[in-house]
Design a protein around this motif. Structure first.
Motif, PDB file in Angstrom:
ATOM      1  N   ILE A  51       1.744   0.618  -1.324  1.00 44.60           N
ATOM      2  CA  ILE A  51       1.484   1.213  -0.013  1.00 44.60           C
ATOM      3  C   ILE A  51       0.193   2.033  -0.073  1.00 44.60           C
ATOM      4  CG2 ILE A  51       2.323   2.917   1.664  1.00 44.60           C
ATOM      5  CD1 ILE A  51       5.193   1.879   0.917  1.00 44.60           C
ATOM      6  N   GLY A  52      -0.043   2.687  -1.205  1.00 43.38           N
ATOM      7  CA  GLY A  52      -1.294   3.420  -1.389  1.00 43.38           C
ATOM      8  C   GLY A  52      -2.503   2.505  -1.343  1.00 43.38           C
ATOM      9  N   VAL A  53      -2.382   1.310  -1.937  1.00 38.15           N
ATOM     10  CA  VAL A  53      -3.482   0.334  -1.894  1.00 38.15           C
ATOM     11  C   VAL A  53      -3.708  -0.132  -0.461  1.00 38.15           C
ATOM     12  CG1 VAL A  53      -4.212  -1.978  -2.626  1.00 38.15           C
ATOM     13  CG2 VAL A  53      -3.144  -0.425  -4.279  1.00 38.15           C
ATOM     14  N   VAL A  54      -2.621  -0.459   0.230  1.00 39.15           N
ATOM     15  CA  VAL A  54      -2.733  -0.912   1.624  1.00 39.15           C
ATOM     16  C   VAL A  54      -3.365   0.184   2.479  1.00 39.15           C
ATOM     17  CG1 VAL A  54      -1.397  -1.555   3.687  1.00 39.15           C
ATOM     18  CG2 VAL A  54      -0.863  -2.590   1.466  1.00 39.15           C
ATOM     19  N   THR A  55      -2.950   1.425   2.290  1.00 37.13           N
ATOM     20  CA  THR A  55      -3.516   2.545   3.040  1.00 37.13           C
ATOM     21  C   THR A  55      -5.006   2.676   2.755  1.00 37.13           C
ATOM     22  OG1 THR A  55      -1.384   3.686   3.027  1.00 37.13           O
ATOM     23  CG2 THR A  55      -3.344   5.035   3.442  1.00 37.13           C
TER      24      THR A  55
END
Length: 119
Positions: A51-55
């Protein structure tokens, strides 16, 4: 057993809303998210990292379709070169955007200095 987080905890830890997490899952940007008996979702450390990568990709200006394309590259090909090419193309676009934003910031700073000197 590694830590598991409820959807509310995942939202708090990632800074995203529950609706955004559900949307990202529905659009297959994240997941599949594990479900407990009864269908309750639980997020792993790996889920939170992704989710951090997507964000980060979204913050870099990638649209949902572009993040979906990148996610598909991860799921469908073992070829890192295609992932590198995708990311390099996005990096070039981001650097160009940053240059435009830097120029705009310079104009704003000049105008602030100009009008501040007049007051």
């Amino acid at each position: 057993m590694s830590p598991q987080y409820s959807p509310g905890e995942a939202a708090d830890l990632t800074g995203l809303s529950l609706d955004t997490l559900r949307y990202y899952e529905r659009e297959e940007l994240i997941g599949p998210i594990e479900r407990l008996a009864g269908g309750r979702r639980v997020f792993s450390e790996g889920d939170l990292a992704w989710i951090g990568v997507v964000t980060c990709l979204r913050d870099a200006g990638l649209g949902i379709a572009e993040v979906q394309r990148f996610t598909a590259l991860l799921r469908t090909t073992g070829d890192p070169a295609s992932r590198v090419e995708f990311l390099r193309e996005r990096r070039v676009a981001l650097v160009e955007h940053m240059a435009r934003m830097d120029a705009a910031l310079g104009v704003l700073d000049d105008k602030i200095a100009y009008y501040a000197a007049k007051s």
